[in-house]
Design an enzyme around this catalytic site. Sequence first.
Site, mmCIF file in Angstrom:
data_model
loop_
_atom_site.group_PDB
_atom_site.id
_atom_site.type_symbol
_atom_site.label_atom_id
_atom_site.label_comp_id
_atom_site.label_asym_id
_atom_site.label_seq_id
_atom_site.Cartn_x
_atom_site.Cartn_y
_atom_site.Cartn_z
ATOM 1 N N ARG A 174 0.799 -1.225 0.000
ATOM 2 C CA ARG A 174 0.000 0.000 0.000
ATOM 3 C C ARG A 174 0.836 1.281 0.000
ATOM 4 O O ARG A 174 0.325 2.366 -0.200
ATOM 5 C CB ARG A 174 -0.964 -0.014 1.205
ATOM 6 C CG ARG A 174 -2.065 -1.048 1.064
ATOM 7 C CD ARG A 174 -2.800 -1.297 2.367
ATOM 8 N NE ARG A 174 -2.040 -2.176 3.260
ATOM 9 C CZ ARG A 174 -2.421 -2.518 4.487
ATOM 10 N NH1 ARG A 174 -3.541 -2.033 4.988
ATOM 11 N NH2 ARG A 174 -1.679 -3.317 5.231
ATOM 12 N N ASN B 184 41.114 38.911 6.338
ATOM 13 C CA ASN B 184 39.893 39.483 5.780
ATOM 14 C C ASN B 184 39.789 39.088 4.303
ATOM 15 O O ASN B 184 40.709 39.312 3.528
ATOM 16 C CB ASN B 184 39.945 41.009 5.901
ATOM 17 C CG ASN B 184 38.636 41.640 5.482
ATOM 18 O OD1 ASN B 184 37.738 41.807 6.286
ATOM 19 N ND2 ASN B 184 38.527 41.979 4.199
ATOM 20 N N SER C 57 38.956 43.304 -2.635
ATOM 21 C CA SER C 57 37.705 42.919 -3.286
ATOM 22 C C SER C 57 37.973 42.333 -4.666
ATOM 23 O O SER C 57 38.860 42.786 -5.384
ATOM 24 C CB SER C 57 36.808 44.147 -3.457
ATOM 25 O OG SER C 57 36.421 44.597 -2.201
ATOM 26 N N ALA D 21 42.452 45.358 -5.185
ATOM 27 C CA ALA D 21 41.132 45.030 -5.725
ATOM 28 C C ALA D 21 41.283 44.556 -7.165
ATOM 29 O O ALA D 21 42.050 45.112 -7.935
ATOM 30 C CB ALA D 21 40.228 46.251 -5.657
#
Length: 452
Positions: free
Chosen positions: A15, A375, A403, A421
Amino acid sequence: MKTAAVLLAAGRGTRMKSSLPKVLHPVAGRPMLWHALRAVHEAGCDRVVVVVGHEAEKVREAVGAAGQCVVQEPQLGTGHAVQQAEALLQGETDLVLVTAADMPLLRGETLSRLIEAQRAHKGPVTMLTVLADDPRGFGRVVRGEDRRVQAIVEEAQATPEQRAIRELNVGAYCFSAGWLWEALRRVPLSPKGEYYLTDTIALAVEEGLSVQALTLEDASEAIGVNTRVHLAEAEAVMRKRINRQHMLNGVTLINPEATYIEAGVAIGRDTVIWPNTFLQGDTTVGEGCMLGPNTLVRDSHIGDRCTVLASVVEGAHLEEDVEIGPFARLRKGAHLARGVHMGNFGEVKDSYLGPGVKMGHFSYIGNATVGAGTNIGAGTITCNYDGEKKHPTEIGEDVFIGSDTMLVAPLKVGDRARTGAGSVVTKDVPPDTLVVGVPARAIRKLESRDRD
Ligand code: UD1
Ligand code: CA
């Protein structure tokens, strides 16, 4: 007195309409079979025998070291199933606890009470019953004028009067072993062509022996799973039970109805869990954490005082005071040391981020180690995959990654180095060095005043 458990798990589970054996369908993240095994172990059984049949190998694998398996082939009913355990248990045990592996909500303490009741009983069996308005196809418990149990009648064979009975057979029994093996030989073939374990009850009564019945206080324990509708019911009850236990242990659930904690997850006191949070698998959470809303944690270890907001954490380890999210993704092998801060849209895989590392925005760190205090600027990517192989990146302590830096692995960046960056770093960077450009070149050695 020795007690062995026989867990029935050979049935087809037709079932469920599934290619997965019924007893392997999970409830609160663990197979029903796991819950059933846990309950019989909690009840203190000396031995556990699992009767397997349909998809026997898969079920056997799931049993593992938690019990011995015997194969029932063909599957000729619950009485026939129990009989398969006789060869293993004959002369080895005084009592036999029988239950089915499709009843994940039966508690260990209930089974203990059943065993205790049979120990104190002169007759050959104590059975568990439940009073319920919805009979769900369960066998009916037929009592005589003296209120003594006379028989269990399966729904298909029940008269209209018997069908109206609301005392149901849960499907858990504790038998005196010697009597059980002998009685099973006398069980008649049912009209459905099966040997029903439930027919042993009438056999005892015919012999003038007394059958003891213990009635469940919490009817939800009797939820047996035959269909996926039952599966969802079992899941809901289990979730409530698990959540309630965590709350009683000192965890705040802002909305328990919308908090999904799997069986086996451990959570420390004063942790607060916001809605739509899922804690799954082999997961532990420390004290004083804030999790969610909208968070999934799977197979991960989270230390004390961490915050995980709207994030996905899988196979990761967070030490204390780590803060991640919203929208962070930790994958397997991510290890974030004490005090790491990881903000939005970061992904970390197979990497160690040392104490106090900051990675605020839009970064991917894979196959890397990052030293303390470093960082990681917005948009930094460890280019760890060359199309064939993964390569490591080692970033030292107190590094400042500018960045949008691309770190082309394999690569080492020395302590206190900086990248400008947008640099694309393809060669190792010595300590205390500033590199810039595409590809990045060292432009000067850094003095301590450059960094302050
Ligand atoms: C059974 C009981 C019923 C009880 C109900 C409670 C019988 C005849 N009926 O019905 O009185 O109210 O449980 O849930 O016992 N199994 C085997 N081998 C077999 C047949 C079944 O191992 O040959 C196993 C199944 O895998 C399952 C358990 O026994 O785990 C119960 O079988 P199932 O077919 O689900 O019985 P029910 O119809 O639920
Ligand atoms: Ca059943």
